[in-house]
Design a protein around this motif. Structure first.
Motif, PDB file in Angstrom:
ATOM      1  N   ASP A 237       0.816  -1.220   0.000  1.00 52.85           N
ATOM      2  CA  ASP A 237       0.000   0.000   0.000  1.00 52.85           C
ATOM      3  C   ASP A 237       0.846   1.265   0.000  1.00 52.85           C
ATOM      4  O   ASP A 237       0.325   2.379   0.027  1.00 52.85           O
ATOM      5  N   ILE A 238       2.183   1.095  -0.023  1.00 58.54           N
ATOM      6  CA  ILE A 238       3.081   2.244  -0.113  1.00 58.54           C
ATOM      7  C   ILE A 238       4.195   1.916  -1.104  1.00 58.54           C
ATOM      8  O   ILE A 238       4.497   0.746  -1.353  1.00 58.54           O
ATOM      9  N   GLU A 239       4.781   2.961  -1.660  1.00 59.15           N
ATOM     10  CA  GLU A 239       5.901   2.760  -2.577  1.00 59.15           C
ATOM     11  C   GLU A 239       7.174   2.521  -1.761  1.00 59.15           C
ATOM     12  O   GLU A 239       7.675   3.428  -1.098  1.00 59.15           O
ATOM     13  N   GLU A 240       7.649   1.283  -1.770  1.00 57.96           N
ATOM     14  CA  GLU A 240       8.849   0.935  -1.016  1.00 57.96           C
ATOM     15  C   GLU A 240       9.453  -0.323  -1.621  1.00 57.96           C
ATOM     16  O   GLU A 240       8.842  -0.999  -2.452  1.00 57.96           O
ATOM     17  N   ALA A 241      10.680  -0.645  -1.186  1.00 58.68           N
ATOM     18  CA  ALA A 241      11.295  -1.899  -1.617  1.00 58.68           C
ATOM     19  C   ALA A 241      10.519  -3.068  -1.004  1.00 58.68           C
ATOM     20  O   ALA A 241       9.878  -2.917   0.048  1.00 58.68           O
ATOM     21  N   LEU A 242      10.550  -4.185  -1.662  1.00 57.54           N
ATOM     22  CA  LEU A 242       9.815  -5.347  -1.170  1.00 57.54           C
ATOM     23  C   LEU A 242      10.293  -5.767   0.211  1.00 57.54           C
ATOM     24  O   LEU A 242      11.487  -5.665   0.533  1.00 57.54           O
ATOM     25  N   ILE A 243       9.362  -6.227   1.038  1.00 59.30           N
ATOM     26  CA  ILE A 243       9.682  -6.737   2.367  1.00 59.30           C
ATOM     27  C   ILE A 243       9.195  -8.184   2.455  1.00 59.30           C
ATOM     28  O   ILE A 243       8.433  -8.658   1.612  1.00 59.30           O
ATOM     29  N   THR A 244       9.645  -8.890   3.472  1.00 62.95           N
ATOM     30  CA  THR A 244       9.213 -10.272   3.686  1.00 62.95           C
ATOM     31  C   THR A 244       7.979 -10.298   4.581  1.00 62.95           C
ATOM     32  O   THR A 244       7.974  -9.718   5.667  1.00 62.95           O
ATOM     33  N   MET A 245       6.939 -10.946   4.110  1.00 63.37           N
ATOM     34  CA  MET A 245       5.732 -11.117   4.932  1.00 63.37           C
ATOM     35  C   MET A 245       6.017 -12.229   5.941  1.00 63.37           C
ATOM     36  O   MET A 245       6.155 -13.398   5.574  1.00 63.37           O
ATOM     37  N   ASP A 246       6.133 -11.864   7.212  1.00 61.75           N
ATOM     38  CA  ASP A 246       6.482 -12.831   8.251  1.00 61.75           C
ATOM     39  C   ASP A 246       5.240 -13.265   9.020  1.00 61.75           C
ATOM     40  O   ASP A 246       4.163 -12.677   8.899  1.00 61.75           O
ATOM     41  N   THR A 247       5.429 -14.287   9.835  1.00 65.02           N
ATOM     42  CA  THR A 247       4.342 -14.763  10.695  1.00 65.02           C
ATOM     43  C   THR A 247       4.146 -13.788  11.853  1.00 65.02           C
ATOM     44  O   THR A 247       5.103 -13.132  12.300  1.00 65.02           O
ATOM     45  N   PRO A 248       2.948 -13.681  12.360  1.00 68.46           N
ATOM     46  CA  PRO A 248       2.705 -12.742  13.478  1.00 68.46           C
ATOM     47  C   PRO A 248       3.293 -13.264  14.778  1.00 68.46           C
ATOM     48  O   PRO A 248       3.596 -14.447  14.911  1.00 68.46           O
ATOM     49  N   GLU A 249       3.447 -12.346  15.720  1.00 69.81           N
ATOM     50  CA  GLU A 249       3.828 -12.767  17.057  1.00 69.81           C
ATOM     51  C   GLU A 249       2.747 -13.696  17.602  1.00 69.81           C
ATOM     52  O   GLU A 249       1.570 -13.561  17.261  1.00 69.81           O
ATOM     53  N   GLU A 250       3.171 -14.625  18.414  1.00 65.83           N
ATOM     54  CA  GLU A 250       2.236 -15.652  18.895  1.00 65.83           C
ATOM     55  C   GLU A 250       1.060 -15.034  19.640  1.00 65.83           C
ATOM     56  O   GLU A 250       1.214 -14.174  20.493  1.00 65.83           O
ATOM     57  N   ASP A 251      -0.115 -15.454  19.246  1.00 64.89           N
ATOM     58  CA  ASP A 251      -1.317 -15.180  20.036  1.00 64.89           C
ATOM     59  C   ASP A 251      -2.284 -16.331  19.798  1.00 64.89           C
ATOM     60  O   ASP A 251      -2.089 -17.161  18.934  1.00 64.89           O
TER      61      ASP A 251
END
Length: 626
Positions: free
Chosen positions: A123-137
Motif C-alpha cells: 500500500d506504499i511505494e517501497e522496496a519489497l519486504i518479507t511477509m512474516d508470521t505474526p507474534e504468537e497469540d
C-alpha cells in the motif's frame, strides 16, 4: 520488558559492528504476467515466510481481485465469495491489499475460500519486504500451521497495474516461478538450520520441534549418502555493557553477558532461565562437532529429537543430567563434549558461541539471520513453513536437474507428473513404455532406453526403437498380430529399417496390416483343377481327385508324378511344339538355300565344260563357213 528491548538492541548492534554491510535480505521469486499482451512481463515478488512455496517448480494461475473484502481480513464465506477454480480451468490466484490485519490471516482466509495462491499488493511505494508470521497469540496459533498455499508480496505500482487490467474485464494470467529461488552451484547441497533448544516459546517452537522430528529420517539419508552437508546454528544475543551485572543479565547470559537468550516463560523469578537455554544450545553445537569428528554428523538429529522427547521443560527434565543420559545412549564421547563447551562462567569469549555470533551476520548473498527459526539452503534463506515436504523441496531444488537423490522423488516430496496423462509425453500402453521421466523440477519427455535398445523421436508424440534388436522391444514400434496359432510382425529386424507388412498382408506396417485375400484377387491357386480357400495371412489350395498341389509352381500333378493335367503341362506342350516348328522351318530354309546355291554353281560351271549328266547346250552364236 526493558531488558528484552536492550537485548534486542544488543543483537542489532552486534550485527552492525560485525559487518557494516550486513542487512536483511528479502528472498524473491519470479512472477511473470502471461496475459493480457499489453502488460506481459516479469516482476520480482517477495516470498512469504509461511505457507508452502513451490521451491524448484512453478505454478500458473488466473488472478482475481475480489469486489468485497479486498484486504482479506474477514472470511470470504461471509460475502458468499468462493475462489474454487472450475474443472479444467487455471488455479485461482487472489490479489489482496495490504493493511488492517496480519499477512498470514489474509492468506488463510483466501485459502479457506479455495485460492491456490495469494498476491498481496503493497500500500506504499517501497522496496519489497518479507511477509512474516505474526507474534504468537491464541488466534494466529489456530491457523498459522495450517496454511499450505504459497504467497508473495508485490510492489504497489505493479499491483495497481493488475487491478486496472482486471477491472477492465481482462483475463489476467500469471506464472509464479521458484525454480531459481535456490542456486545449485555443485553436486552437493549445503544447508543450515538456525534453531533453538527452547521448547516453551509457543507455536513457533512447537512447529520447529515437530519439523526436526519429521525431517530427521530424510536428513540422515541425505547426509549418509554424501548428498548434503548440514550445519546447525543457534542464535544468541549479548547483554549491553551497562547491564552485565544486573540480575536479569546474570540469569539470561553466560560468560559475563556475552551470550544470552530470552527467559523461556518470560518470568525472571520462576522456571528455567535464559542461560539454561544458552547452555543447552552450546551443548547441542558441541554434540554436532564431536559427532562430525567421528564422521557421523547425522547423530545430531538423533540427539536433538531424543532430547526433545526425554528432557522437556514442561516435565522439569531440561537439564544436564538428562542430556548426559541421551549422549551416553548414542555412544558419544561426553568428555569431549564437555571440553568443547568450555567454562560458561569465565569472563572470556567462548570460541564456539563467538563463531555462531559471527555467522549470524549476513555474508555474501545471505542477509542477517534475524528470524528464528531460519533455514538457509546454498546460502539462500528459505521462506515458508518448516514442514518436511516443503523443506525437502527447497533442499532438492539445490541439485542440478536429474541429479537429485531418490529421496527427493519420494511420495511426500514430489508428485509424479508422469502419473497424470503420462505427463503429455509419448507412451505405448500395450508394451508399458513411456518417454515421461519424472524429475524434481518436473517431467522430461525423453525416448527411453529399454534392454539396450534406444528409442528415438521427439519424446512427445513419437518414439520408435532403433538399431539391432529393435524388433525385440514392442516389435520395433511396428504392427504385429497373432491368430489361430500364427504370429506375424511388420518389423524387418534389419538396422533402422522401416516397418513393412509381411507377405500376405497390406497396410502401412505401423498402425495396421490387413489380410490379403489371395483367392479373390486371383494371386494364387489359378490352375483348372485347383480349389482356393483364404486364410489369415495366407491361403490354402487343394486339387481335385487324387492330384497333388505344388505351391511353388501353382500346379497339380498326379501323386505318381507320371501325368500332368494342368495348365502348366499345356504350356510345356506349346513350348515344345513351337520349338519343333522352329527347328523344321530352319531345316527347310537350309535345304532351299543349299538347292539354290547348287543350281547357280552348276549353271556357271556349264559355261566352261559340259557336265556328264546333262545334254549339250546349243550354241546360239552364228558362224561363217569357207
Amino acid at each position: 520488558m526493558e531488558l528484552r528491548r536492550f537485548l534486542l538492541v544488543g543483537f542489532v548492534l552486534l550485527s552492525v559492528i560485525g559487518n557494516c554491510y550486513a542487512r536483511f535480505v528479502v528472498e524473491k521469486n519470479s512472477l511473470m504476467v502471461t496475459s493480457p499482451e499489453k502488460i506481459k512481463g516479469t516482476h520480482d515478488s517477495a516470498i512469504g515466510n509461511f505457507g508452502i512455496p513451490q521451491y524448484g517448480g512453478s505454478m500458473a494461475g488466473a488472478v482475481i481481485y475480489p469486489k468485497e473484502n479486498r484486504k482479506g481480513c474477514k472470511g470470504f464465506d461471509e460475502f458468499g465469495i468462493s475462489f474454487q477454480s472450475k474443472p479444467g480451468a487455471l488455479p485461482t490466484f487472489v490479489l489482496l491489499d495490504r493493511g488492517d490485519c496480519f499477512f498470514a490471516l489474509k492468506v488463510w482466509n483466501a485459502q479457506k475460500a479455495g485460492a491456490s495462491a495469494v498476491l498481496v499488493a503493497d500500500d506504499i511505494e517501497e522496496a519489497l519486504i518479507t511477509m512474516d508470521t505474526p507474534e504468537e497469540d491464541t488466534s494466529s496459533a489456530k491457523y498459522l500451521e495450517n496454511i499450505t498455499i504459497p504467497s508473495a508480496l508485490i510492489e504497489k505500482t505493479f499491483g495497481e497495474t493488475l487491478k486496472k487490467a482486471i477491472s477492465g474485464g481482462e483475463m489476467v494470467n500469471v506464472n509464479l516461478d521458484w525454480r531459481e529461488a535456490v542456486p545449485h552451484p555443485d553436486d552437493r547441497v549445503e544447508y543450515e538450520l538456525w534453531t533453538n533448544s527452547n521448547d516453551e516459546c509457543g507455536v513457533k517452537c512447537d512447529m520447529l520441534m515437530e519439523f526436526v522430528k519429521d525431517f530427521k529420517g530424510a536428513a540422515q539419508i541425505l547426509e549418509k549418502g554424501g548428498y548434503t552437508q548440514f550445519t546447525p546454528h543457534y542464535i544468541t544475543w549479548y547483554c549491553p555493557q551497562a547491564f552485565t551485572l544486573s540480575r536479569q543479565c546474570k540469569s539470561q547470559c553466560i560468560n559475563h553477558g556475552r551470550y544470552c537468550a530470552p527467559d523461556p516463560e518470560q518470568d525472571f523469578s520462576s522456571g528455567y532461565d535464559g542461560k539454561d537455554v544458552v547452555l543447552e544450545n552450546l551443548r547441542q553445537l558441541c554434540v554436532f562437532r564431536v559427532a562430525n569428528e567421528t564422521n557421523k554428523p547425522w547423530l545430531w538429529w538423533d540427539y536433538v529429537t531424543d532430547f526433545q522427547i526425554r528432557c522437556p521443560m514442561k516435565e522439569k527434565k531440561y537439564n544436564k543430567e538428562c542430556a548426559d543420559d541421551v549422549i551416553k545412549s548414542l555412544g558419544l564421547d561426553g568428555k569431549n563434549i564437555e571440553k568443547c563447551m568450555g567454562d560458561p562462567y569465565a569472563d572470556a569469549d567462548n570460541p564456539v558461541l563467538k563463531e555462531e555470533q559471527d555467522a549470524q551476520v549476513g555474508k555474501g548473498s545471505r542477509g542477517d539471520v534475524t528470524i528464528l527459526p531460519t533455514l538457509v539452503v546454498n546460502n539462500r534463506q528459505y521462506r515458508g513453513k518448516l514442514a518436511k515436504g516443503a523443506v525437502l523441496k527447497a533442499i532438492c531444488s539445490g541439485f542440478e536437474e536429474t541429479t537429485e537423490p531418490a529421496v527427493c522423488l519420494s511420495g511426500d516430496v514430489e508428485t509424479n507428473e508422469c502419473l497424470e496423462n503420462n505427463g503429455g509425453c509419448w507412451q505405448d500402453k500395450i508394451a508399458n513404455l513411456t518417454a515421461c521421466k519424472d524429475t524434481f523440477r518436473g517431467r522430461v519427455c525423453e525416448c527411453p532406453l529399454v534392454d539396450g535398445v534406444q528409442f528415438r523421436g521427439d519424446g512427445y508424440s513419437h518414439c520408435e526403437a532403433s538399431g539391432p534388436g529393435r524388433c525385440k522391444i514392442n516389435n520395433g514400434g511396428c504392427w504385429h498380430g497373432s491368430r489361430d496359432g500364427h504370429a506375424y510382425s511388420a518389423c524387418l529386424g534389419i538396422g533402422d529399417s522401416k516397418c513393412q507388412c509381411p507377405p500376405g498382408f497390406k497396410g502401412d506396417g505401423v498402425k495396421s496390416c490387413e489380410d490379403v485375400d489371395e483367392c479373390n484377387e486371383k494371386k494364387a491357386c489359378q490352375c483348372p483343377e485347383c480349389s482356393c480357400k483364404n486364410t489369415w495371412g495366407s491361403y490354402e489350395c487343394t486339387c481335385s481327385g487324387d492330384l497333388l498341389y505344388i505351391r511353388d509352381h501353382d500346379t497339380c500333378i498326379s501323386k505318381s508324378g507320371t501325368e500332368v493335367r494342368s495348365a502348366w503341362a499345356a504350356v510345356w506342350v506349346i513350348v515344345i511344339g513351337l520349338a519343333m516348328a522352329a527347328g523344321g522351318a530352319y531345316l527347310v530354309y537350309k535345304y532351299r538355300l543349299r538347292s539354290y546355291m547348287d543350281s547357280e554353281i552348276r549353271a556357271i560351271m556349264a559355261q566352261y565344260m559340259p557336265l556328264d549328266s546333262q545334254a549339250e547346250v546349243p550354241n546360239h552364236v552364228s558362224e561363217d563357213r569357207a
